[in-house]
Design a protein around this motif. Structure first.
Motif, PDB file in Angstrom:
ATOM      1  N   VAL A  81      29.119  60.679  43.861  1.00  0.00           N
ATOM      2  CA  VAL A  81      29.887  61.666  44.621  1.00  0.00           C
ATOM      3  C   VAL A  81      28.987  62.396  45.610  1.00  0.00           C
ATOM      4  O   VAL A  81      29.466  63.009  46.572  1.00  0.00           O
ATOM      5  CB  VAL A  81      30.575  62.686  43.694  1.00  0.00           C
ATOM      6  CG1 VAL A  81      31.661  62.022  42.875  1.00  0.00           C
ATOM      7  CG2 VAL A  81      29.563  63.401  42.798  1.00  0.00           C
ATOM      8  N   ARG A  84      27.985  61.341  50.796  1.00  0.00           N
ATOM      9  CA  ARG A  84      29.077  61.859  51.603  1.00  0.00           C
ATOM     10  C   ARG A  84      29.897  60.757  52.260  1.00  0.00           C
ATOM     11  O   ARG A  84      31.107  60.889  52.408  1.00  0.00           O
ATOM     12  CB  ARG A  84      28.516  62.794  52.689  1.00  0.00           C
ATOM     13  CG  ARG A  84      27.912  64.081  52.149  1.00  0.00           C
ATOM     14  CD  ARG A  84      27.464  64.978  53.283  1.00  0.00           C
ATOM     15  NE  ARG A  84      26.465  64.321  54.128  1.00  0.00           N
ATOM     16  CZ  ARG A  84      26.116  64.744  55.330  1.00  0.00           C
ATOM     17  NH1 ARG A  84      26.689  65.806  55.848  1.00  0.00           N
ATOM     18  NH2 ARG A  84      25.187  64.104  56.024  1.00  0.00           N
ATOM     19  N   GLY A  87      32.755  59.544  49.753  1.00  0.00           N
ATOM     20  CA  GLY A  87      33.879  60.444  49.578  1.00  0.00           C
ATOM     21  C   GLY A  87      34.716  60.593  50.825  1.00  0.00           C
ATOM     22  O   GLY A  87      35.934  60.771  50.756  1.00  0.00           O
ATOM     23  N   ARG A  88      34.067  60.515  51.999  1.00  0.00           N
ATOM     24  CA  ARG A  88      34.788  60.702  53.252  1.00  0.00           C
ATOM     25  C   ARG A  88      35.494  59.438  53.731  1.00  0.00           C
ATOM     26  O   ARG A  88      36.156  59.455  54.773  1.00  0.00           O
ATOM     27  CB  ARG A  88      33.817  61.186  54.332  1.00  0.00           C
ATOM     28  CG  ARG A  88      33.269  62.574  54.043  1.00  0.00           C
ATOM     29  CD  ARG A  88      32.327  63.019  55.117  1.00  0.00           C
ATOM     30  NE  ARG A  88      31.688  64.278  54.767  1.00  0.00           N
ATOM     31  CZ  ARG A  88      30.835  64.917  55.556  1.00  0.00           C
ATOM     32  NH1 ARG A  88      30.547  64.426  56.740  1.00  0.00           N
ATOM     33  NH2 ARG A  88      30.294  66.054  55.172  1.00  0.00           N
ATOM     34  N   GLY A  90      37.891  58.026  52.162  1.00  0.00           N
ATOM     35  CA  GLY A  90      39.278  58.043  51.720  1.00  0.00           C
ATOM     36  C   GLY A  90      40.229  58.137  52.894  1.00  0.00           C
ATOM     37  O   GLY A  90      40.136  59.040  53.718  1.00  0.00           O
ATOM     38  N   VAL A 128      40.349  56.864  47.714  1.00  0.00           N
ATOM     39  CA  VAL A 128      39.471  57.452  46.711  1.00  0.00           C
ATOM     40  C   VAL A 128      40.230  57.511  45.385  1.00  0.00           C
ATOM     41  O   VAL A 128      41.327  58.074  45.312  1.00  0.00           O
ATOM     42  CB  VAL A 128      39.003  58.860  47.116  1.00  0.00           C
ATOM     43  CG1 VAL A 128      38.158  59.483  46.010  1.00  0.00           C
ATOM     44  CG2 VAL A 128      38.204  58.800  48.421  1.00  0.00           C
ATOM     45  N   VAL A 130      41.220  58.935  42.072  1.00  0.00           N
ATOM     46  CA  VAL A 130      41.136  60.249  41.425  1.00  0.00           C
ATOM     47  C   VAL A 130      41.655  60.222  39.990  1.00  0.00           C
ATOM     48  O   VAL A 130      41.284  61.077  39.189  1.00  0.00           O
ATOM     49  CB  VAL A 130      41.909  61.305  42.247  1.00  0.00           C
ATOM     50  CG1 VAL A 130      41.248  61.508  43.600  1.00  0.00           C
ATOM     51  CG2 VAL A 130      43.372  60.914  42.428  1.00  0.00           C
ATOM     52  N   LYS A 135      39.788  55.277  37.220  1.00  0.00           N
ATOM     53  CA  LYS A 135      38.351  55.319  37.500  1.00  0.00           C
ATOM     54  C   LYS A 135      37.567  54.665  36.368  1.00  0.00           C
ATOM     55  O   LYS A 135      36.647  53.866  36.610  1.00  0.00           O
ATOM     56  CB  LYS A 135      37.888  56.757  37.706  1.00  0.00           C
ATOM     57  CG  LYS A 135      36.402  56.866  38.041  1.00  0.00           C
ATOM     58  CD  LYS A 135      35.961  58.315  38.174  1.00  0.00           C
ATOM     59  CE  LYS A 135      36.406  58.926  39.478  1.00  0.00           C
ATOM     60  NZ  LYS A 135      35.778  60.262  39.717  1.00  0.00           N
ATOM     61  N   ALA A 166      31.928  58.366  42.192  1.00  0.00           N
ATOM     62  CA  ALA A 166      33.048  58.165  43.117  1.00  0.00           C
ATOM     63  C   ALA A 166      33.408  56.692  43.138  1.00  0.00           C
ATOM     64  O   ALA A 166      32.534  55.826  43.062  1.00  0.00           O
ATOM     65  CB  ALA A 166      32.684  58.648  44.512  1.00  0.00           C
ATOM     66  N   LEU A 168      35.904  53.913  45.305  1.00  0.00           N
ATOM     67  CA  LEU A 168      36.816  53.594  46.394  1.00  0.00           C
ATOM     68  C   LEU A 168      37.605  52.349  46.019  1.00  0.00           C
ATOM     69  O   LEU A 168      37.059  51.407  45.432  1.00  0.00           O
ATOM     70  CB  LEU A 168      36.050  53.303  47.682  1.00  0.00           C
ATOM     71  CG  LEU A 168      35.460  54.457  48.478  1.00  0.00           C
ATOM     72  CD1 LEU A 168      34.801  53.902  49.742  1.00  0.00           C
ATOM     73  CD2 LEU A 168      36.518  55.472  48.841  1.00  0.00           C
TER      74      LEU A 168
END
Length: 236
Positions: A81, A84, A87-88, A90, A128, A130, A135, A166, A168
């Protein structure tokens, strides 16, 4: 029987189209063989000091669930996580590529030297993950992709570990595959000249498992099987 690949404008093979595969099972077989994928994302340009947008391509561990919730099945990519870029991603369109190199093709001219390979390009909107259950499922699949059956032998992930990871999800619907599996394709006059041409086959070969410094147990059967399947001596 699996559905054929249906390339979009973005995944239509234009150069070397004769090597394009149209069977989705070829894609599935490559996803099963490959151990590393490369994820291409665009970062920056969001007002946080990164400046103008720029592309980043990163090697990632991955796993596949052909019955996953995304169109065509789900390709899972995992990371920290703290990354960056992950996470970005998504909702953003990403590109995942895989390549297995099978041979070096030595031709009779520099122009016709090549490689034998299997490659795939997957393009899609990344999601992403969640949901904690999905997960965990994705992480178990990632472990089992490296060593089949391994996840069931491990303790469950802690909430802290899941929170630090994280994942994806990328749909497999939009993909293309190319395969080259042949010798050199030389000009007739170069063949007539008598210069040698041929292929140096390549394959991935594992060594015998090595104990960690603080591990004194016997190599577990799942690890041993995986090593042998990848070419390690059967008597280790």
């Amino acid at each position: 029987m699996s559905l054929p690949l249906s390339p979009t404008e973005r995944t239509t093979v234009r150069r070397g189209h004769a090597r394009a595969a149209d069977d989705r099972e070829v894609l599935h077989a490559l996803l099963d063989d490959a151990l590393v994928a490369h994820l291409g994302v665009v970062v920056g340009g969001d007002g946080d000091g990164d400046g103008a947008p720029y592309p980043v391509v990163l090697p990632v561990a991955f796993a596949v669930d052909l019955a996953g919730p995304d169109d065509g099945g789900t390709l899972y990519v995992h990371g920290s996580v703290a990354a960056r870029w992950l996470g970005r991603s998504g909702g953003a369109t990403v590109c995942v590529t895989l390549t297995e190199l099978d041979g070096l093709v030595a031709a009779r001219s520099a122009f016709h030297h090549s490689m034998n390979y299997r490659s795939a390009v997957v393009i899609g909107a990344a999601r992403v993950v969640v949901d904690a259950g999905e997960k965990q499922h994705a992480l178990d699949l990632t472990v089992d992709h490296m060593v089949p059956g391994r996840a069931a032998t491990l303790r469950p992930s802690t909430r802290k570990e899941l929170a630090a990871t994280a994942v994806l999800a990328v749909p497999l619907a939009e993909a293309s595959v190319k395969v080259r599996a042949e010798g050199p394709v030389d000009d007739a006059e170069d063949v007539a000249a008598g210069t040698w041409g041929g292929v140096v086959p390549l394959r991935r070969v594992a060594g015998a498992p090595e104990h960690g410094a603080d591990s004194h147990d016997r190599v577990p059967e799942d690890v041993r099987r995986r090593a042998v399947a990848l070419g390690a001596p059967a008597d280790h």
